[in-house]
Structure formats: C-alpha cells, structure tokens
Design a protein around this motif. Sequence first.
Motif, PDB file in Angstrom:
ATOM      1  N   THR A 242       0.869  -1.179   0.000  1.00 12.75           N
ATOM      2  CA  THR A 242       0.000   0.000   0.000  1.00 12.75           C
ATOM      3  C   THR A 242       0.904   1.227   0.000  1.00 12.75           C
ATOM      4  OG1 THR A 242      -0.100   0.070   2.422  1.00 12.75           O
ATOM      5  CG2 THR A 242      -1.825  -1.191   1.290  1.00 12.75           C
ATOM      6  N   GLY A 243       0.307   2.402  -0.019  1.00 14.75           N
ATOM      7  CA  GLY A 243       1.090   3.623   0.140  1.00 14.75           C
ATOM      8  C   GLY A 243       1.993   3.932  -1.040  1.00 14.75           C
ATOM      9  N   PRO A 244       3.215   4.401  -0.769  1.00 16.60           N
ATOM     10  CA  PRO A 244       4.083   4.896  -1.848  1.00 16.60           C
ATOM     11  C   PRO A 244       4.404   3.854  -2.922  1.00 16.60           C
ATOM     12  CG  PRO A 244       4.919   5.574   0.297  1.00 16.60           C
ATOM     13  CD  PRO A 244       3.815   4.600   0.565  1.00 16.60           C
ATOM     14  N   ARG A 249       1.488  -3.885  -5.697  1.00 19.76           N
ATOM     15  CA  ARG A 249       0.228  -4.614  -5.580  1.00 19.76           C
ATOM     16  C   ARG A 249      -0.545  -4.564  -6.892  1.00 19.76           C
ATOM     17  NH1 ARG A 249      -3.962  -6.416  -6.548  1.00 19.76           N
ATOM     18  NH2 ARG A 249      -5.878  -6.550  -5.349  1.00 19.76           N
ATOM     19  N   ARG A 250      -0.573  -3.392  -7.549  1.00 18.77           N
ATOM     20  CA  ARG A 250      -1.329  -3.268  -8.795  1.00 18.77           C
ATOM     21  C   ARG A 250      -0.747  -4.118  -9.908  1.00 18.77           C
ATOM     22  NH1 ARG A 250      -1.294   2.349  -7.423  1.00 18.77           N
ATOM     23  NH2 ARG A 250       0.291   2.683  -9.042  1.00 18.77           N
ATOM     24  N   CYS A 336      -9.003 -25.007  12.938  1.00 14.65           N
ATOM     25  CA  CYS A 336      -8.635 -23.637  12.547  1.00 14.65           C
ATOM     26  C   CYS A 336      -8.900 -23.441  11.068  1.00 14.65           C
ATOM     27  CB  CYS A 336      -7.151 -23.361  12.829  1.00 14.65           C
ATOM     28  SG  CYS A 336      -6.675 -23.446  14.563  1.00 14.65           S
ATOM     29  N   GLU A 337      -9.160 -22.204  10.679  1.00 19.50           N
ATOM     30  CA  GLU A 337      -9.340 -21.855   9.276  1.00 19.50           C
ATOM     31  C   GLU A 337      -8.794 -20.458   9.041  1.00 19.50           C
ATOM     32  OE1 GLU A 337     -13.878 -20.209   9.166  1.00 19.50           O
ATOM     33  OE2 GLU A 337     -13.658 -22.379   9.466  1.00 19.50           O
ATOM     34  N   TRP A 338      -8.167 -20.265   7.879  1.00 24.47           N
ATOM     35  CA  TRP A 338      -7.604 -18.946   7.575  1.00 24.47           C
ATOM     36  C   TRP A 338      -7.368 -18.831   6.077  1.00 24.47           C
ATOM     37  CZ3 TRP A 338      -5.055 -23.112   9.380  1.00 24.47           C
ATOM     38  CH2 TRP A 338      -3.825 -23.471   8.848  1.00 24.47           C
ATOM     39  N   PHE A 339      -7.179 -17.604   5.614  1.00 23.62           N
ATOM     40  CA  PHE A 339      -6.913 -17.408   4.189  1.00 23.62           C
ATOM     41  C   PHE A 339      -6.144 -16.112   3.984  1.00 23.62           C
ATOM     42  CE2 PHE A 339     -10.647 -14.824   4.728  1.00 23.62           C
ATOM     43  CZ  PHE A 339     -10.623 -13.855   3.728  1.00 23.62           C
ATOM     44  N   GLY A 340      -5.534 -16.022   2.809  1.00 17.39           N
ATOM     45  CA  GLY A 340      -4.776 -14.832   2.430  1.00 17.39           C
ATOM     46  C   GLY A 340      -4.817 -14.667   0.930  1.00 17.39           C
ATOM     47  N   LYS A 341      -3.887 -13.893   0.410  1.00 20.27           N
ATOM     48  CA  LYS A 341      -3.874 -13.642  -1.022  1.00 20.27           C
ATOM     49  C   LYS A 341      -2.477 -13.860  -1.576  1.00 20.27           C
ATOM     50  CE  LYS A 341      -4.046  -8.787   0.362  1.00 20.27           C
ATOM     51  NZ  LYS A 341      -4.926  -7.628   0.471  1.00 20.27           N
ATOM     52  N   ILE A 342      -2.438 -14.515  -2.723  1.00 19.97           N
ATOM     53  CA  ILE A 342      -1.197 -14.776  -3.446  1.00 19.97           C
ATOM     54  C   ILE A 342      -1.101 -13.759  -4.571  1.00 19.97           C
ATOM     55  CG2 ILE A 342       0.037 -16.418  -4.906  1.00 19.97           C
ATOM     56  CD1 ILE A 342      -1.436 -18.651  -3.387  1.00 19.97           C
ATOM     57  N   GLY A 343       0.040 -13.107  -4.699  1.00 22.14           N
ATOM     58  CA  GLY A 343       0.244 -12.152  -5.781  1.00 22.14           C
ATOM     59  C   GLY A 343       0.807 -12.848  -7.005  1.00 22.14           C
ATOM     60  N   MET A 344       0.007 -12.923  -8.073  1.00 20.03           N
ATOM     61  CA  MET A 344       0.410 -13.609  -9.307  1.00 20.03           C
ATOM     62  C   MET A 344       0.838 -12.588 -10.361  1.00 20.03           C
ATOM     63  SD  MET A 344      -0.245 -16.728  -8.350  1.00 20.03           S
ATOM     64  CE  MET A 344      -0.096 -17.616  -9.900  1.00 20.03           C
ATOM     65  N   THR A 345       2.010 -12.795 -10.938  1.00 22.90           N
ATOM     66  CA  THR A 345       2.461 -11.956 -12.047  1.00 22.90           C
ATOM     67  C   THR A 345       2.044 -12.591 -13.368  1.00 22.90           C
ATOM     68  OG1 THR A 345       4.610 -13.088 -12.104  1.00 22.90           O
ATOM     69  CG2 THR A 345       4.427 -11.110 -10.730  1.00 22.90           C
ATOM     70  N   ASP A 346       2.171 -11.821 -14.456  1.00 19.82           N
ATOM     71  CA  ASP A 346       1.631 -12.308 -15.725  1.00 19.82           C
ATOM     72  C   ASP A 346       2.397 -13.486 -16.303  1.00 19.82           C
ATOM     73  OD1 ASP A 346       3.927 -10.964 -16.522  1.00 19.82           O
ATOM     74  OD2 ASP A 346       2.895  -9.467 -17.722  1.00 19.82           O
ATOM     75  N   ASN A 347       3.656 -13.697 -15.880  1.00 21.70           N
ATOM     76  CA  ASN A 347       4.408 -14.857 -16.363  1.00 21.70           C
ATOM     77  C   ASN A 347       4.803 -15.814 -15.233  1.00 21.70           C
ATOM     78  OD1 ASN A 347       6.375 -13.352 -15.115  1.00 21.70           O
ATOM     79  ND2 ASN A 347       7.814 -13.388 -16.843  1.00 21.70           N
ATOM     80  N   PRO A 396      16.506  -9.185 -14.272  1.00 20.41           N
ATOM     81  CA  PRO A 396      16.737  -7.844 -14.815  1.00 20.41           C
ATOM     82  C   PRO A 396      15.759  -6.861 -14.200  1.00 20.41           C
ATOM     83  CG  PRO A 396      15.445  -9.125 -16.359  1.00 20.41           C
ATOM     84  CD  PRO A 396      15.788 -10.054 -15.233  1.00 20.41           C
ATOM     85  N   PRO A 397      16.103  -5.580 -14.137  1.00 20.14           N
ATOM     86  CA  PRO A 397      15.153  -4.597 -13.612  1.00 20.14           C
ATOM     87  C   PRO A 397      13.993  -4.393 -14.574  1.00 20.14           C
ATOM     88  CG  PRO A 397      17.102  -3.487 -14.467  1.00 20.14           C
ATOM     89  CD  PRO A 397      17.387  -4.958 -14.530  1.00 20.14           C
ATOM     90  N   THR A 398      12.787  -4.263 -14.017  1.00 19.15           N
ATOM     91  CA  THR A 398      11.603  -3.963 -14.813  1.00 19.15           C
ATOM     92  C   THR A 398      10.791  -2.902 -14.083  1.00 19.15           C
ATOM     93  OG1 THR A 398      10.376  -5.758 -13.750  1.00 19.15           O
ATOM     94  CG2 THR A 398      11.447  -6.267 -15.842  1.00 19.15           C
ATOM     95  N   ASP A 399       9.928  -2.224 -14.818  1.00 15.84           N
ATOM     96  CA  ASP A 399       9.017  -1.248 -14.226  1.00 15.84           C
ATOM     97  C   ASP A 399       7.686  -1.925 -13.913  1.00 15.84           C
ATOM     98  OD1 ASP A 399      10.864   0.844 -14.545  1.00 15.84           O
ATOM     99  OD2 ASP A 399      10.214   1.175 -16.615  1.00 15.84           O
ATOM    100  N   PRO A 400       7.074  -1.602 -12.773  1.00 16.00           N
ATOM    101  CA  PRO A 400       5.763  -2.188 -12.466  1.00 16.00           C
ATOM    102  C   PRO A 400       4.729  -1.776 -13.509  1.00 16.00           C
ATOM    103  CG  PRO A 400       6.736  -1.143 -10.521  1.00 16.00           C
ATOM    104  CD  PRO A 400       7.565  -0.723 -11.691  1.00 16.00           C
ATOM    105  N   LYS A 401       3.978  -2.758 -13.988  1.00 13.76           N
ATOM    106  CA  LYS A 401       2.928  -2.494 -14.968  1.00 13.76           C
ATOM    107  C   LYS A 401       1.646  -3.202 -14.533  1.00 13.76           C
ATOM    108  CE  LYS A 401       6.099  -2.035 -18.921  1.00 13.76           C
ATOM    109  NZ  LYS A 401       6.479  -2.577 -20.247  1.00 13.76           N
ATOM    110  N   THR A 402       0.554  -2.471 -14.554  1.00 16.37           N
ATOM    111  CA  THR A 402      -0.731  -3.051 -14.150  1.00 16.37           C
ATOM    112  C   THR A 402      -1.281  -3.910 -15.276  1.00 16.37           C
ATOM    113  OG1 THR A 402      -1.211  -1.125 -12.761  1.00 16.37           O
ATOM    114  CG2 THR A 402      -3.068  -2.543 -13.367  1.00 16.37           C
TER     115      THR A 402
END
Length: 427
Positions: A242-244, A249-250, A336-347, A396-402
């Motif tokens: 979040t934040g800066p 995340r996007r 017990c039960e719990w859940f979260g979120k996995i961050g998936m990239t396009d590749n 390699p360095p990449t720029d974040p892309k939504t």
Amino acid sequence: MLNDPRSHGLWEKTAPPAPATQPLAGDRQADIVIVGGGFTGISAALYLAQAGRRAVVLEGAEIGFGGAGRNVGLINAGMWVMPDDLPGELGDVHGERLLDLLGNAPRLVMELVDRHGIACELERNGTLHCAVGEAGLKEITERASQWQRRGAPVTLLDAVETAKRVGTAAYAGSLLDMRAGTLQPLAYARGLAKAAIAAGATIHTMSRVVGCTHSGSQWTVRTDGGSVTAPWVIVSTDAYSTGPWESVRREQVHLPYFNLATRPLSSHLLSSILPGREGAWDTKEILSSFRMDRAGRLVFGSVGALRNTGRAVHVAWAKRVLKRLFPALGPVEFECEWFGKIGMTDNALPRFHRFAENVVGFSGYNGRGIAPGTVFGRTLAQLVVGDISEADLPLPPTDPKTPALRSVKELYYEAGAQIAHFAGARF
C-alpha cells in the motif's frame, strides 16, 4: 492477528511469541530503511545487521502479517514455470542464475533455522507434487526430467509408491523433491526477526509507511509516528503493498488461498497419511495442498476466500475431498481456518524493481514466498553493501505495470473457485 481469527489461523495459535517491538516514534537515522516485515524484509535486515549496517524495518501491522504468516508452509525449490522455460522468459544469463538461486534456496532456509535455533517445526523430508490423471503424470514427468538434467535430487514415483507416501490411491504418481520441506511459516518469520534484532537490526511494527521523499543522497520514509532517513530503501511489501509503492500490488493479480486444519490425528492415522511428513500438492488447475504440522494436524488448502458465501462452500468441499482421499479419517472437523492472497504476475515469475535511485525490491512470488523471499532478502542486502552489483542480480530490472482487467480477474478467481468447489467432489 488484529483480532481476525481467519487471518493466520493455526499458525498464530501455535507459533512462539514474536519478539518485542514498538511503533516508530520520532525521527531516526539509518543506513537502510526496509519497508515490510515478511521473509524478504526480515532476511535483508538480518544480513545487513550482520554486515554492520544500521537497518530499520517498518512493518505496517505485525511481523509476518502478510503472505509470510498465512501460507501453507511448503519450502519449495524453483517456481511454477518449468526449468527449461526460464531462459526463454528471462534470457540465458538471468534464467540460469534464477534457477540456480531458487533451486538452492530451501537449503538457505534450513541453514538459517539451524544456525539461529529457530523453533518452526522444520521438516526436511521433501515435498510431493501429486499427479492427477495422465495429464498430471505427463507434467511431473517432464518437470522431473528437466530438474534431473540439472543434477537436482528429484525422483519420479509411481502410483504405488505415491500411495504409500500419501495414504491414498488417488494419484497417478508424484514428484519427490528432496531439496524441499515444510515449516511453520509464522514461527519462521518471528524466529528470523528475533535473529535480526539480536544481530543489531531495529524492527518497528504498527508503523505503516505513508510517504517517502528524497533530498540529496537521502530518503526519508514517514509513518504516522515518525520518520527514518537513510541513503537506501528496500521495498519488501509484495502482494500486501500500500502507500508509496502500491504499484507493486497493482502489478499482481490476487489469487485467494485458504487453509483448514483438523484436530491432531490419532497415531494410527498418522502412520498411514503422509507418514514421512512430506508437504504435498496436486496438479489440478484449482490445486489442493496438504501437509501435517508437528502435532499431527492435517492442514488442507486450496484456492478460495473464506468470506461471504465462500466460507460455507469451501469448508463443505474440503470435507468431501478429504472423505474421498482418506476415508479412514471419518467425519472431519476443522480446528482452525484462515486465508490470504497470493500475488500472481503475468508470467508466474518474480520481479526486481528499481523504483528510484537506491530504492529497490523483489516481489511477485506467485505463492512460493518462503525460500525465494529468504534468498532475495539476502540478495538485496548484498546489493546494498556492495558485495554484488545490479548486473549480478538473478533478475533484470523492470518497471511495475498493471495487467489488463486485473480487478475482473480477481473477481473471477474468487467466484470461479466457489463455483468449482460447490460442484466438486460430490457423490
């Protein structure tokens, strides 16, 4: 955590206490500010402190609050992408570097657990990637062949041997990876934090970053309670950004994932269901995972969120699947039960971002955060202290892309998992 019993479930119930920390208050100076208190951020802090650098971690909630404290606890080697495909995705140099780094990453996790005496229920007996039908068997056969050509200690098991190790005849075979294992993920995160603090790092929890400004060679990272100024910033917030640095995340499509833990099983059941304590998951598109904790609870998970109508659907589905896989379990109740979120990239591969001069981070672990997060934290520390250059990095360095239609895809994954589980494993 934060009075939510479905955020960390069994792991919060059984993990040793976190080391004592306080919110940031006032203005501080440091050599490096690390944003995020998960595997990557704490690993970086540990190595930086050991190198004599003043490292300050700012965590918006608690240590291991994000994916680090919610996952299944499989210490996997590599990523979802087939080994031979990495050079095509990243080029020969970075592809082979990443394969080598992540193939050996579970060893680093286990070495850290041993060196620092981290009580995290570490099991070193490997993992089983279980084949569903002929298509699944074909997939793991090819994966085994590609890793074996690189000298990895992986073995293709037939259906009979798989049934002995798993406790069910449901699978056509499995891929045993002896590099891998399991642990209690929140306990590991807290243990790493304790080691980092002992080495000289400072960790401030409940210190959400709200801004970051640059002046000369210095960055000032601000929270509601104060600020830390340093020449370097490491961003290690990943799917919970979040934040800066919300761009991280996007860049990712969130895939919800839940876990359910039974009560401790009897000694008779433990002798037949995963008797070797391997962690396991299957080859289905909407996959399932299962493992034991140290007390003998069966931890079973899959894609989906335990909220709204999803909770009843997924819990009912899990009971049906476990009845089919392991009939001897009898009626299943979950402790017990719990859940979260996995961050998936396009590749399905991680990213290295240079957000600005001396502001760097790795992200996009695609559900494999324990070993990659640990080794990428060390890599970032090596970059900051000058042991390696950016040209030596595994990515390699990449720029974040939504990605296109990100929000639509996230709704589709959550709803699709409900639909699949509502109909699945019915008799």
